[in-house]
Each structure stands twice: as C-alpha cells, then as structure tokens.
Write an enzyme that holds these catalytic residues in place. Structure first.
Site, PDB file in Angstrom:
ATOM      1  N   GLU A  52       0.812  -1.225   0.000  1.00 25.84           N
ATOM      2  CA  GLU A  52       0.000   0.000   0.000  1.00 25.84           C
ATOM      3  C   GLU A  52       0.847   1.278   0.000  1.00 25.84           C
ATOM      4  O   GLU A  52       0.432   2.302  -0.543  1.00 25.84           O
ATOM      5  CB  GLU A  52      -0.945   0.007   1.200  1.00 25.84           C
ATOM      6  CG  GLU A  52      -2.053  -1.033   1.117  1.00 25.84           C
ATOM      7  CD  GLU A  52      -1.691  -2.376   1.719  1.00 25.84           C
ATOM      8  OE1 GLU A  52      -2.587  -3.239   1.850  1.00 25.84           O
ATOM      9  OE2 GLU A  52      -0.498  -2.571   2.073  1.00 25.84           O
ATOM     10  N   PHE A 114     -11.931  -6.936  13.663  1.00 31.84           N
ATOM     11  CA  PHE A 114     -10.859  -7.437  12.802  1.00 31.84           C
ATOM     12  C   PHE A 114     -10.500  -6.380  11.747  1.00 31.84           C
ATOM     13  O   PHE A 114     -11.359  -5.857  11.054  1.00 31.84           O
ATOM     14  CB  PHE A 114     -11.309  -8.733  12.124  1.00 31.84           C
ATOM     15  CG  PHE A 114     -10.289  -9.282  11.166  1.00 31.84           C
ATOM     16  CD1 PHE A 114      -9.065  -9.748  11.622  1.00 31.84           C
ATOM     17  CD2 PHE A 114     -10.543  -9.318   9.797  1.00 31.84           C
ATOM     18  CE1 PHE A 114      -8.117 -10.254  10.743  1.00 31.84           C
ATOM     19  CE2 PHE A 114      -9.599  -9.813   8.907  1.00 31.84           C
ATOM     20  CZ  PHE A 114      -8.386 -10.286   9.383  1.00 31.84           C
ATOM     21  N   GLN A 115      -9.206  -6.094  11.643  1.00 32.11           N
ATOM     22  CA  GLN A 115      -8.670  -5.102  10.712  1.00 32.11           C
ATOM     23  C   GLN A 115      -9.310  -3.725  10.890  1.00 32.11           C
ATOM     24  O   GLN A 115      -9.526  -2.987   9.936  1.00 32.11           O
ATOM     25  CB  GLN A 115      -8.792  -5.578   9.256  1.00 32.11           C
ATOM     26  CG  GLN A 115      -7.852  -6.746   8.954  1.00 32.11           C
ATOM     27  CD  GLN A 115      -7.668  -7.014   7.482  1.00 32.11           C
ATOM     28  OE1 GLN A 115      -8.560  -6.760   6.666  1.00 32.11           O
ATOM     29  NE2 GLN A 115      -6.508  -7.548   7.111  1.00 32.11           N
ATOM     30  N   LYS A 164     -17.744  -0.543   5.591  1.00 32.16           N
ATOM     31  CA  LYS A 164     -18.224  -1.545   4.639  1.00 32.16           C
ATOM     32  C   LYS A 164     -19.736  -1.477   4.445  1.00 32.16           C
ATOM     33  O   LYS A 164     -20.237  -1.660   3.320  1.00 32.16           O
ATOM     34  CB  LYS A 164     -17.803  -2.942   5.106  1.00 32.16           C
ATOM     35  CG  LYS A 164     -18.045  -4.021   4.047  1.00 32.16           C
ATOM     36  CD  LYS A 164     -17.360  -5.318   4.412  1.00 32.16           C
ATOM     37  CE  LYS A 164     -17.512  -6.345   3.282  1.00 32.16           C
ATOM     38  NZ  LYS A 164     -16.801  -7.605   3.579  1.00 32.16           N
ATOM     39  N   MET A 486      24.499   8.404   2.164  1.00 33.29           N
ATOM     40  CA  MET A 486      24.411   9.655   2.911  1.00 33.29           C
ATOM     41  C   MET A 486      24.618   9.420   4.398  1.00 33.29           C
ATOM     42  O   MET A 486      25.216  10.253   5.093  1.00 33.29           O
ATOM     43  CB  MET A 486      23.055  10.335   2.656  1.00 33.29           C
ATOM     44  CG  MET A 486      23.023  11.790   3.086  1.00 33.29           C
ATOM     45  SD  MET A 486      24.191  12.841   2.177  1.00 33.29           S
ATOM     46  CE  MET A 486      23.272  13.184   0.685  1.00 33.29           C
TER      47      MET A 486
END
Length: 591
Positions: A52, A114-115, A164, A486
């Site tokens: 993502e 959940f999630q 949802k 760096m």
C-alpha cells in the site's frame, strides 16, 4: 427503484465524473464492494501494487507527471496504516492525492474489530483533510469535495474512510460535481495588488537581487513556469531553484545559478547569503535551504509569494508577504513591471553578475573520472545519463533518497517542469520506483527512469512484480556503492568515522533479481562499460534494472553541514583549494 445504487457504485460514478482514469490499490475485506463495482465497469483502470505504501507513491508519481489528482484504494486496518508514509510524503511535498480507505462496518467502529484502525485519527496529522463517511447518501458529495480540497490551494492528500456497510447500502442520492459549493474553504488565488506593487518596486531598487523559486511554481501549472521565465529574463536577475523546484526554470539558461541549499551550488548559496533583495516564489524556507536561520540572507529585503498563508513568516520573517497562486502573482508582477517601465540599475546588476561568475569559477561540481578500467564515479554516471538523454524529447526522472538523489539533482539538467519527481520534505526511501510506475502509467510513451541507491531500492523492490505484470518499461539505474551513502557520509564527517550499520553485507545480485521477476538486468563495473550499459537501458522496451557499480567512498559535495550558514560550505578538494586561495587573495567567498 431502478436508479438505486450501492455506496460502492455511487463512489465509482463520482470518480468517473471527476475524470479519474487510474486507481492504484490493493484489495481486502472492507473494500471488496468497491472492487466488485470496479469489476463491473470499464471507465477506470486499476493497477494492482504489491504494497500500500507503493500505491500512494505511484499515485504521487502519476499526479506530479500529469498534473491530475492521484487516486489510491486500500483496505481497512493495515491497508490504511501502510499508506501513512505515502500520505505524509504527499503532504510534505504538496501532492494532490485522494486515498480511499476501507473501514469496518459502522456498528463495529470502536470495538477493536478485525482489521479496524482509527484511520481518520491516524491520518489527521498527515493529510490536508480527511473524512469518515457514515451515511451512504453522503458518498458522492464527499468524493467531489475531497477532489476539490486535494487539488486547489496548496495541494495535498485527502483520505476518505468508507465503512463496509456504507459501501453496501443502497441510495438514489447522487450529488454532481457542479452541486459542490465552496463554503469555508476558499483558498486565495490572487495576490494583494498593493503588496505585489511593493515587491516589484523593491526588486527594481535592488543592487544584488535574486529570485528563489520552489515547488509551488510547478504546482501552479506549466503556465506559471513560463511566466517565471518571462519575468526573470525581463529583469535580468539571477535565479535559483529548490530541490522541489527543479525544472521550473530551464537549467541551461545563463541566469540560472543552480540549486540552492545543503547540496546546492556554491554560487547559488553565496548569492543567497549576499543578496540585498530576495524574491521567494512558491518555496517554504525549509531547513535544508536556510541552514542557520539567524544567518540566512541576513541583509536582504525578503519577499515571499505563497498560496499557503501558514507558510508566511513560519520559518523566516519576511518584509513583503504575498498570499496567492504563483502563476497569478507572476502575471501581476510582469504587468506592473511593464506598466511602470521598471528596470534595475545596469551598472549594479553587471557588478553583481561579475561577482556571481567569480563564484561560478570555483567549479563546485567538478570531478575527475579516469577512463577505461577505472571504477565509475557516481557523478560521472549521472553526467553521462544526462548527456545520453538530452536529445530525447521527454525523459521523466524519479529518485529514491540519499547521495544518488543529490547527485541526480546536481548533474541532471531539467529544462521543463514536471520532469523531476523526488521526495523532498519527508525524504522517503522507497519512493522512486513506485513513483516511476505511476509516471509510466500516466505517460505510457515516455522514458521513465528511477535513479536509485542499492539500499533505497530494496524498500519497495516487490513492485518489480507490478511493473512486469503491466508491461511497464520502467528503468531503474542503481548507483550501487554498497553503503547507505548519505548515512556513511555523515558518519564520516560528523561522527568520527564510526560507520554504525551503514554498510550492507548481503546485497542481492540485482541482475538475477530482475530476471527472477521476468525483467531485464544489466551491470557495469568499470568506466569503459558505462555508456553501452546506459544506452542498453534506454533502448529497452521492458522493465529494466541497471546495476551501476560505483566507487564506494565518494562523498556528495558541495555540502553545508546541518545548522551552518550558507558561506560555510564543504567542497570537493580542488574547489576547496580554489576558495582558500581566493579568500586569501580577492575575498571571493563573501561580498
């Protein structure tokens, strides 16, 4: 009832009306209704990334190279939290992105389902604005408002969190784009004419003027860059760009004195320190530009043009603030300069240019490359990339973050805006490759190159799978010195050479890695192989990694150590010797 649509279908209809052509995303349970709606239409293309974070970076690359709003779709919980780095990157660099995140059903919010994650809470600090949609009737209006907020004023990322059940419920309510009215959000586009008049008159009175242009000019559209060129040439003033502003003014023009800041040119930094009038257009005085704040351009009248009122007087107190869009303000400046028949004293300006040309004579970007069997210097690799691509109509460059990023900024000359995509504010390793994927999607017939380091590229290397799946001929040129370059440089210069965890003992064979994904791999280890390898990369019509093995201990100069003033610069050996001699002789370093 035939015109009833689910929230997901309403969402897609609103995206189509907004002109969205591409969504970068990754599916999950909470957003399956959106994926089902996407499956049943042909207006919007979906690009399946492998992480993502990469989805947001790809949307950034797409947005920056096309001028459109990037669109992202991720699921709830880890999908949303994985997007946070990309959202913060877009916020810091003012990139318009709309990110659609799934959420658990409304009745489960707050129950650690959940999630589940508090996405609006988590993203409040890293977005321009965010929404939690609780009613299906609100979906279309929120989408249109989100795109308006993302794209206008100072651009930035906007999150729409979609439970949802909202996506599955049905409604016959659809608000059109034209129905959205600006209420409390009204960014100021036109600058105050009185302030603009003060600014041009101050510039006309200058003896040592400089124009300092940033990413705000590029965000204002290609017309703003054209107006910047017109105004700069009509005044005869030297101009410098920030890292984010590269391409806003053509690098080959004689009035361009190079990039400003920590790894900017000697001439740009000393011109900034010694100027008496500074016109800042679309830059925010960040710390990599200003160095030591109380010694930043200490004797200048400071003019600041910015569309974001919160950027005015935030870091540097200015004398003439102008809130407005860079393009509109430049248009007014040109008109007033002409109507008032303003000019800068030619004798004073000539003397100022003579001083700047003395500083240019230091040759702060000079280096020596031995030929044949010799190791490749990273500066030489990027100089040759520039020389071998300069005949092409368009080349789009992205970078990861580190030494290679600064060398790319120094040695790749950008003549036009929207050709240079890099992570400036957040400094996100792993940005460049997914950004190049987004660039390639938005510009399918253009050569898109990610200049990478061997450490940065491993941050999102899984996107090789994305590039191969969609047959994207993205090129990755890895400046491979086996160090986090760096980090190693700072450890050498500031931490007594104690190289803690900055060397990578176990790098992959990048050629074999590319081939394992179905891409092409190329390697060069000595100078005699370089040109042929670059050309092979450029001629490739498939996803290609070029592993360019360079000298391992090269430092990136010039460099202003953190917190030091502009005149306190570290330069490469020969240039440092020229400065030392000049200071003893003619006082070259300071006016």
């Amino acid at each position: 009832m035939s015109d009833m649509k689910t929230g997901a279908e309403t969402l897609i209809a609103a995206l189509v009306e907004q002109g969205v052509e591409v969504i970068f995303g990754y599916p999950g349970g909470a957003v399956l209704p959106i994926y089902d709606a996407l499956f049943q239409q042909n207006s919007i293309r979906h690009i399946l990334v492998r992480h993502e974070q990469a989805a947001v970076h790809a949307a950034e690359g797409y947005a920056r190279s096309t001028g459109k709003v990037g669109c992202v779709l991720v699921t709830s919980g880890p999908g949303a939290t994985n997007a946070v780095t990309g959202l913060t990157d877009a916020l810091m660099d003012s990139i318009p992105v709309v990110c659609l995140t799934g959420q658990v059903p409304t009745h489960l919010i707050g129950q650690d389902a959940f999630q589940e994650a508090d996405t609006t809470g988590i993203t409040r600090a890293c977005t321009k604005h965010n929404y939690l949609v609780k009613q299906v009737e609100d979906v279309s209006g929120v989408v249109h408002e989100a795109f308006l907020v993302a794209a206008t004023g100072r651009p930035g990322p906007v999150v729409i969190d979609l439970p949802k059940d909202v996506l599955m419920n049905k409604t016959d309510v659809y608000r059109k784009k034209s129905d959205i009215r600006r209420t409390s959000y009204k960014p100021r586009i036109k600058g105050n004419l009185g302030q603009v008049e003060k600014a041009v008159e101050a510039l006309a009175q200058a003896k040592r003027p400089i124009i300092y242009a940033g990413g705000g000019v590029i965000n204002a559209g290609p017309e703003a860059s054209q107006l910047l060129v017109e105004f700069t040439r009509m005044t005869g003033v030297p101009i410098t760009n920030t890292l984010m502003g590269l391409g806003a003014y053509p690098a080959s023009d004689k009035q361009f004195v190079g990039m400003l800041g920590m790894h900017g040119t000697y001439e740009a930094n000393l011109a900034m320190y010694n100027c008496d009038v500074m016109l800042n257009i679309g830059a925010r005085f960040d710390d990599r530009i200003t160095g030591k704040l109380d010694e930043f351009s200490p004797n200048s009248t400071k003019i600041h043009v910015d569309i974001d009122p919160s950027s005015i007087n935030k870091n540097v107190v200015v004398d003439i603030p102008i809130v407005g869009d860079a393009g509109h303000v430049l248009e007014d400046m040109i008109r007033l300069w002409r109507s008032k028949a303003l000019t800068i004293d030619s004798g004073e300006l000539k003397g100022w240019w003579e001083q700047i040309n003395q500083w240019r004579g230091v040759d702060c970007l000079g280096f020596t490359q031995e030929k044949g069997e010799a190791e490749i210097r990273p500066q030489h690799a990027l100089k040759r990339l520039q020389e071998l691509t300069q005949h092409r109509d368009d080349v789009l460059i992205s970078t990861e973050v580190g030494q290679h990023q600064m060398w790319a900024a120094q040695y790749l000359a950008f003549e036009k805006p929207n050709r240079w995509m890099t992570s400036g504010g957040l400094g996100t390793m792993g940005y460049g490759f997914p950004a190049a994927i987004g660039m390639q999607i938005g510009n399918p017939d253009t050569c898109c190159i990610d200049v990478a380091g061997e450490a940065s590229i491993l941050m999102n290397i899984q996107e090789l799978s994305t590039a191969v799946q969609y047959r994207l001929p993205v090129k990755i040129m890895i400046i491979n010195n086996q160090w986090m370059g760096m980090v190693r440089q700072w450890q050498e210069l500031l931490h007594g050479g104690r190289y803690a965890e900055s060397y990578t003992d176990s790098l992959p064979d990048f050629v074999k890695l590319a081939e394992s994904f179905g891409a092409k791999g190329i390697r060069a280890t000595k100078e005699s192989e370089l040109d042929a390898a670059i050309q092979e990369m450029l001629d490739s019509d498939v996803m290609t990694i070029f592993d360019c093995c360079v000298t391992k201990d090269e430092n990136c100069f010039p460099m202003i150590p953190s917190g030091k003033p502009h005149y306190d610069m570290l330069l490469p050996g020969a240039s440092q010797e020229k400065v030392a001699a000049a200071i003893q002789g003619e006082g070259l370093a300071l006016v």
